[in-house]
Design a protein around this motif. Structure first.
Motif, short mmCIF file in Angstrom:
data_model
loop_
_atom_site.label_atom_id
_atom_site.label_comp_id
_atom_site.label_asym_id
_atom_site.label_seq_id
_atom_site.Cartn_x
_atom_site.Cartn_y
_atom_site.Cartn_z
N PHE A 22 43.60 33.39 42.79
CA PHE A 22 43.34 34.59 43.58
C PHE A 22 43.67 34.33 45.03
N ALA A 23 44.35 35.28 45.67
CA ALA A 23 44.65 35.18 47.10
C ALA A 23 43.36 35.40 47.88
N VAL A 24 43.11 34.53 48.85
CA VAL A 24 41.88 34.61 49.66
C VAL A 24 42.20 34.25 51.11
N TYR A 25 41.25 34.56 51.99
CA TYR A 25 41.39 34.19 53.40
C TYR A 25 40.90 32.78 53.68
N VAL A 26 39.93 32.30 52.90
CA VAL A 26 39.38 30.95 53.10
C VAL A 26 39.17 30.27 51.76
N THR A 27 39.23 28.97 51.78
CA THR A 27 38.90 28.19 50.59
C THR A 27 37.40 27.90 50.60
N VAL A 28 36.89 27.42 49.49
CA VAL A 28 35.48 27.05 49.43
C VAL A 28 35.18 25.96 50.46
N GLU A 29 36.07 25.01 50.60
CA GLU A 29 35.86 23.92 51.55
C GLU A 29 35.79 24.44 52.99
N THR A 61 50.69 38.42 51.31
CA THR A 61 49.83 38.84 50.21
C THR A 61 48.65 39.68 50.67
N LEU A 62 47.98 39.26 51.73
CA LEU A 62 46.76 39.94 52.20
C LEU A 62 47.04 40.78 53.44
#
Length: 140
Positions: free
Chosen positions: A13-20, A71-72
């Motif tokens: 999934f395209a996201v602005y931030v990773t979990v880290e 993408t976003l």
């Protein structure tokens, strides 16, 4: 801008931030107790969900490179803050990254913003300069 993704059950999934990145951001937050105790999968799902919420909204300005496969919705150009000062594309991206961290944490803490049919009535204030949403108590 390099596209960031989170993979859940084999789907990216395209996201602005990773979990880290969200973990690092939330380490400095007073209200991150729920975030700190959540599993990595729960954090990932909250980030994806809040990113989807952001992507459903109509934004002013233009994508930084509308001819590319950005993408976003962010980074964006053509935006100004409340004082009329231009906000750079990089600044809009950082603002959105921070918003996703805060929103994902709120989801983990039980926010119902994703279930609202219409969030307009829940918003107490909305800013453009540093992209700030404030919900009425209990609404967000």
């Amino acid at each position: 801008m390099a596209d960031k993704t989170i993979t859940i059950s084999g789907t990216s999934f395209a996201v602005y931030v990773t979990v880290e990145e969200a973990d690092a951001y939330m380490a400095g937050s007073f209200s991150a107790v729920g975030w700190a105790s959540a599993t990595t999968d729960r954090k990932a799902a909250a980030i994806v969900s809040f990113t989807r919420l952001i992507e459903r909204l109509a934004w002013q300005g233009e994508r930084e490179d509308p001819s590319s496969a950005q993408t976003l919705s962010f980074p964006r150009t053509g935006l100004t803050d409340a004082a009329g000062v231009e906000v750079t594309a990089e600044q809009t991206l950082v603002i959105m990254e921070n918003a996703v961290c805060e929103g994902a944490s709120a989801l983990i803490d039980g926010s119902e913003v994703l279930n609202a049919q219409n969030t307009e009535g829940l918003i107490h204030s909305l800013s453009a300069g540093s992209v700030s949403l404030t919900y009425f108590r209990g609404a967000g």
